[in-house]
Design an enzyme around this catalytic site. Structure first.
Site, PDB file in Angstrom:
ATOM      1  N   ARG A 133       0.824  -1.239   0.000  1.00 28.65           N
ATOM      2  CA  ARG A 133       0.000   0.000   0.000  1.00 28.65           C
ATOM      3  C   ARG A 133       0.842   1.267   0.000  1.00 28.65           C
ATOM      4  NH1 ARG A 133      -3.017  -3.131   3.769  1.00 28.65           N
ATOM      5  NH2 ARG A 133      -4.699  -4.183   2.653  1.00 28.65           N
ATOM      6  N   LYS A 155       2.637  11.255 -11.751  1.00 33.02           N
ATOM      7  CA  LYS A 155       1.722  10.405 -12.529  1.00 33.02           C
ATOM      8  C   LYS A 155       2.435   9.083 -12.771  1.00 33.02           C
ATOM      9  CE  LYS A 155      -1.321  13.500 -15.063  1.00 33.02           C
ATOM     10  NZ  LYS A 155      -1.723  13.984 -16.396  1.00 33.02           N
ATOM     11  N   GLU A 197       8.454  17.310 -25.509  1.00 31.89           N
ATOM     12  CA  GLU A 197       7.890  17.701 -24.206  1.00 31.89           C
ATOM     13  C   GLU A 197       8.511  19.016 -23.722  1.00 31.89           C
ATOM     14  OE1 GLU A 197       5.292  16.194 -23.198  1.00 31.89           O
ATOM     15  OE2 GLU A 197       5.437  14.010 -23.301  1.00 31.89           O
ATOM     16  N   LYS A 239       6.743  22.764 -15.036  1.00 31.87           N
ATOM     17  CA  LYS A 239       5.932  21.618 -14.622  1.00 31.87           C
ATOM     18  C   LYS A 239       5.680  21.656 -13.117  1.00 31.87           C
ATOM     19  CE  LYS A 239       4.687  16.932 -14.984  1.00 31.87           C
ATOM     20  NZ  LYS A 239       4.735  15.657 -15.664  1.00 31.87           N
ATOM     21  N   GLU A 249      -4.854  16.927 -11.211  1.00 32.65           N
ATOM     22  CA  GLU A 249      -5.486  17.283 -12.486  1.00 32.65           C
ATOM     23  C   GLU A 249      -6.995  17.482 -12.375  1.00 32.65           C
ATOM     24  OE1 GLU A 249      -3.577  15.552 -15.947  1.00 32.65           O
ATOM     25  OE2 GLU A 249      -5.440  15.721 -17.057  1.00 32.65           O
ATOM     26  N   ARG A 253      -3.755  21.287 -14.558  1.00 33.66           N
ATOM     27  CA  ARG A 253      -2.700  20.343 -14.967  1.00 33.66           C
ATOM     28  C   ARG A 253      -2.935  19.762 -16.355  1.00 33.66           C
ATOM     29  NH1 ARG A 253       0.489  15.715 -11.448  1.00 33.66           N
ATOM     30  NH2 ARG A 253       1.684  14.941 -13.223  1.00 33.66           N
ATOM     31  N   ASN A 257      -0.967  18.369 -21.181  1.00 35.04           N
ATOM     32  CA  ASN A 257      -1.272  17.365 -22.202  1.00 35.04           C
ATOM     33  C   ASN A 257      -1.435  17.979 -23.585  1.00 35.04           C
ATOM     34  OD1 ASN A 257      -1.263  14.766 -21.051  1.00 35.04           O
ATOM     35  ND2 ASN A 257      -3.044  15.350 -19.844  1.00 35.04           N
ATOM     36  N   HIS A 260      -1.200  15.822 -26.659  1.00 34.01           N
ATOM     37  CA  HIS A 260      -1.266  14.428 -26.227  1.00 34.01           C
ATOM     38  C   HIS A 260      -2.553  13.719 -26.648  1.00 34.01           C
ATOM     39  CE1 HIS A 260       2.166  15.704 -23.928  1.00 34.01           C
ATOM     40  NE2 HIS A 260       2.294  14.562 -23.306  1.00 34.01           N
ATOM     41  N   HIS A 264      -1.648  10.458 -28.238  1.00 31.91           N
ATOM     42  CA  HIS A 264      -1.990   9.144 -27.678  1.00 31.91           C
ATOM     43  C   HIS A 264      -2.742   8.299 -28.704  1.00 31.91           C
ATOM     44  CE1 HIS A 264      -1.709  10.450 -23.151  1.00 31.91           C
ATOM     45  NE2 HIS A 264      -0.525  10.260 -23.707  1.00 31.91           N
ATOM     46  N   HIS A 277       6.493   8.077 -27.871  1.00 24.74           N
ATOM     47  CA  HIS A 277       5.546   8.985 -27.233  1.00 24.74           C
ATOM     48  C   HIS A 277       5.804  10.432 -27.671  1.00 24.74           C
ATOM     49  CE1 HIS A 277       2.970  10.702 -24.133  1.00 24.74           C
ATOM     50  NE2 HIS A 277       3.973  11.500 -23.786  1.00 24.74           N
TER      51      HIS A 277
HETATM   52  P1  NAD Z   1      11.467   5.028 -22.686  1.00 23.51           P
HETATM   53  O1  NAD Z   1      11.356   4.922 -21.245  1.00 23.51           O
HETATM   54  O2  NAD Z   1      10.916   3.937 -23.507  1.00 23.51           O
HETATM   55  O3  NAD Z   1      12.997   5.255 -23.066  1.00 23.51           O
HETATM   56  C1  NAD Z   1      13.342   5.399 -24.403  1.00 23.51           C
HETATM   57  C2  NAD Z   1      14.437   4.421 -24.846  1.00 23.51           C
HETATM   58  O4  NAD Z   1      15.700   4.912 -24.438  1.00 23.51           O
HETATM   59  C3  NAD Z   1      14.323   3.035 -24.248  1.00 23.51           C
HETATM   60  O5  NAD Z   1      14.736   2.089 -25.194  1.00 23.51           O
HETATM   61  C4  NAD Z   1      15.310   3.088 -23.097  1.00 23.51           C
HETATM   62  O6  NAD Z   1      15.776   1.824 -22.718  1.00 23.51           O
HETATM   63  C5  NAD Z   1      16.406   3.934 -23.686  1.00 23.51           C
HETATM   64  N1  NAD Z   1      17.233   4.674 -22.756  1.00 23.51           N
HETATM   65  C6  NAD Z   1      16.830   5.306 -21.641  1.00 23.51           C
HETATM   66  N2  NAD Z   1      17.836   6.029 -21.136  1.00 23.51           N
HETATM   67  C7  NAD Z   1      18.911   5.824 -21.926  1.00 23.51           C
HETATM   68  C8  NAD Z   1      20.234   6.311 -21.927  1.00 23.51           C
HETATM   69  N3  NAD Z   1      20.647   7.218 -21.052  1.00 23.51           N
HETATM   70  N4  NAD Z   1      21.079   5.890 -22.888  1.00 23.51           N
HETATM   71  C9  NAD Z   1      20.637   5.009 -23.846  1.00 23.51           C
HETATM   72  N5  NAD Z   1      19.388   4.538 -23.914  1.00 23.51           N
HETATM   73  C10 NAD Z   1      18.526   4.948 -22.963  1.00 23.51           C
HETATM   74  O7  NAD Z   1      10.758   6.380 -23.229  1.00 23.51           O
HETATM   75  P2  NAD Z   1      10.638   7.850 -22.643  1.00 23.51           P
HETATM   76  O8  NAD Z   1      10.501   8.704 -23.834  1.00 23.51           O
HETATM   77  O9  NAD Z   1      11.667   8.158 -21.651  1.00 23.51           O
HETATM   78  O10 NAD Z   1       9.257   7.811 -21.872  1.00 23.51           O
HETATM   79  C11 NAD Z   1       8.040   7.593 -22.534  1.00 23.51           C
HETATM   80  C12 NAD Z   1       7.028   7.138 -21.518  1.00 23.51           C
HETATM   81  O11 NAD Z   1       6.831   8.191 -20.563  1.00 23.51           O
HETATM   82  C13 NAD Z   1       5.669   6.830 -22.099  1.00 23.51           C
HETATM   83  O12 NAD Z   1       5.208   5.629 -21.577  1.00 23.51           O
HETATM   84  C14 NAD Z   1       4.805   7.984 -21.634  1.00 23.51           C
HETATM   85  O13 NAD Z   1       3.459   7.624 -21.480  1.00 23.51           O
HETATM   86  C15 NAD Z   1       5.440   8.317 -20.327  1.00 23.51           C
HETATM   87  N6  NAD Z   1       5.194   9.697 -19.870  1.00 23.51           N
HETATM   88  C16 NAD Z   1       4.763   9.858 -18.607  1.00 23.51           C
HETATM   89  C17 NAD Z   1       4.548  11.112 -18.108  1.00 23.51           C
HETATM   90  C18 NAD Z   1       4.156  11.293 -16.673  1.00 23.51           C
HETATM   91  O14 NAD Z   1       3.823  12.419 -16.283  1.00 23.51           O
HETATM   92  N7  NAD Z   1       4.219  10.266 -15.859  1.00 23.51           N
HETATM   93  C19 NAD Z   1       4.790  12.235 -18.921  1.00 23.51           C
HETATM   94  C20 NAD Z   1       5.241  12.038 -20.225  1.00 23.51           C
HETATM   95  C21 NAD Z   1       5.443  10.748 -20.697  1.00 23.51           C
HETATM   96  N1  GLY Z   2       2.690  14.771 -18.587  1.00 24.64           N
HETATM   97  C1  GLY Z   2       1.463  15.364 -18.147  1.00 24.64           C
HETATM   98  C2  GLY Z   2       1.335  15.488 -16.689  1.00 24.64           C
HETATM   99  O1  GLY Z   2       2.225  15.153 -15.944  1.00 24.64           O
HETATM  100  O2  GLY Z   2       0.317  15.923 -16.216  1.00 24.64           O
END
Ligand code: NAD
Ligand code: GLY
Length: 378
Positions: A133, A155, A197, A239, A249, A253, A257, A260, A264, A277
């Site tokens: 939890r 998030k 982003e 942010k 949100e 917030r 997006n 997005h 998405h 993404h």
């Molecule tokens: P990812 O986590 O898939 O990383 C991208 C690629 O780069 C992967 O293959 C990873 O293994 C590789 N990688 C990571 N760091 C590296 C490094 N330093 N050197 C070499 N390779 C490396 O993608 P991302 O773009 O980081 O994240 C996308 C995800 O984030 C999506 O799932 C999206 O929905 C989510 N997201 C979440 C929020 C939130 O607020 N929580 C906001 C935006 C996006």
């Molecule tokens: N990436 C959108 C949020 O964090 O709200």
């Protein structure tokens, strides 16, 4: 994928951005060499064990450095490696984290460390929210996208085949440690995805930053350390300010997006992992700006300016055709699953004059016209 081969330069100083959320407040540390520095992890909740959650790509590069840095703080440092890729942001992969926590008899004080991009960060945060939890977790983001966006704000979650990030929780980390040096191993395509982003913060909140990006996009693409440090810091500041006002949100917030809703749909429609993404967000911002223009909220010159910057960041500015027979219908179907939808009505983040965002619905006919205008080619 080609790796960047650039000289290693260290930013001069560590910068800190605070996110104010009462007892859930925390800092985002930004600088060079932070990941493997034990002082980055001082003052966290006391625990006997830590679990590093990473993936098969990032761990060989950085897990040992993090492990050594955590050793002075924890009697045991465990590790679990997840498969790499958006398509693995699933229940099944989440279960692997719980399996390791239970097999290693981790108690409710165990601190989880997310070492990777947004996929690892979102899943680790969700696992931390659920395990016993709720256990503490720390974000150690290793992609540009995760440093400027996903690691900040709490998030967390996973995808469902019917919709992106549809299962999750708001759960804040204890700290975010952004080591700019690790971006040097990031593939160029992923670096560009992160810039999407970064760019979004301009139209929704800060046109001065947008102008700075126009002037410094070449320096950013070359990973010039000063430019990179400024872009990451300013993104985190914007942010943090938004999340500080609307953590869960209920209103404001949602502006984060921008791009997005369309993005998405592109990700889900193409199959998770086909479009990154950030690539979906890049083309999605162009579509959202076009829709803003159709609704007379911005002029065509702004759309052209935003499109040019997105292109310079190495991102797609045209969206893919998802269905040859009824492309607009397919987009609309996918976008109705968006979390901002209310009673089946899609709500878009639109630009209401540069630097100002508004969240509202739009007539289907205008949305269809934008999809027809923006899809195909690149
Ligand atoms: P990812 O986590 O898939 O990383 C991208 C690629 O780069 C992967 O293959 C990873 O293994 C590789 N990688 C990571 N760091 C590296 C490094 N330093 N050197 C070499 N390779 C490396 O993608 P991302 O773009 O980081 O994240 C996308 C995800 O984030 C999506 O799932 C999206 O929905 C989510 N997201 C979440 C929020 C939130 O607020 N929580 C906001 C935006 C996006
Ligand atoms: N990436 C959108 C949020 O964090 O709200």
């Amino acid at each position: 994928m080609p790796k960047r081969n650039l000289p290693r330069t260290m930013p001069s100083a560590v910068q800190e951005v605070s996110i104010s959320l009462g007892e859930r407040s925390y800092t985002i540390a930004i600088g060079g060499g932070l990941l493997a520095d034990p002082t980055s992890y001082g003052g966290l909740p006391k625990a006997s064990a830590a679990l590093i959650v990473s993936n098969t790509t990032v761990a060989p590069l950085y897990a040992q450095g993090l492990r050594d840095a955590l050793a002075p703080h924890y009697a045991a440092v465990h590790e679990v490696l997840l498969p790499d890729g958006e398509e693995h942001k699933t229940w099944q992969t989440l279960q692997a984290i719980f399996d390791t926590l239970l097999e290693r008899e981790c108690d409710r004080k165990t601190v989880l460390f997310a070492l990777g991009g947004g996929v690892v960060g979102d899943m680790t945060g969700f696992a931390a929210a659920c395990y016993m939890r709720g256990v503490p977790f720390v974000q150690v983001p290793t992609t540009l996208l995760s440093q400027v966006d996903s690691s900040v704000g709490g998030k967390t979650g996973i995808n469902h085949p019917l919709g992106k990030n549809m299962v999750g929780a708001f759960y804040q980390p204890q700290r975010v440690v952004c080591d700019l040096d690790v971006l040097r191993t990031l593939p160029a395509r992923e670096f560009s995805a992160g810039l999407a982003e970064v760019i979004k913060y301009g139209p929704i909140a800060d046109m001065q930053f947008f102008e700075w990006l126009e002037q410094n996009m070449d320096a950013l693409m070359a990973q010039q350390s000063g430019a990179l440090a400024h872009a990451v810091r300013r993104s985190c500041e914007i942010k943090a300010a938004v999340v500080g006002q609307d953590e869960r949100e209920s209103g404001l917030r949602a502006i984060l997006n921008f791009g997005h809703t369309f993005g998405h749909a592109i990700e889900a429609g193409m199959g998770y992992g086909a479009w990154l993404h950030g690539e979906g967000v890049g083309a999605g911002m162009v579509m959202a700006a076009e829709l803003s223009c159709r609704l007379k909220l911005v002029d065509p010159a702004f759309v052209a300016r935003l499109t040019a910057l997105i292109r310079r960041a190495g991102l797609p500015t045209r969206a893919p055709v998802l269905d040859g027979a009824d492309n607009a219908g397919r987009y609309l179907q996918l976008m109705r699953v968006d979390k901002k939808s209310e009673a089946g009505e899609i709500r878009f983040v639109l630009i209401d004059g540069p630097g100002q965002a508004v969240v509202r619905s739009a007539p289907d006919a205008d949305v269809r016209a934008v999809i027809d205008t923006c899809c195909g080619g690149n």
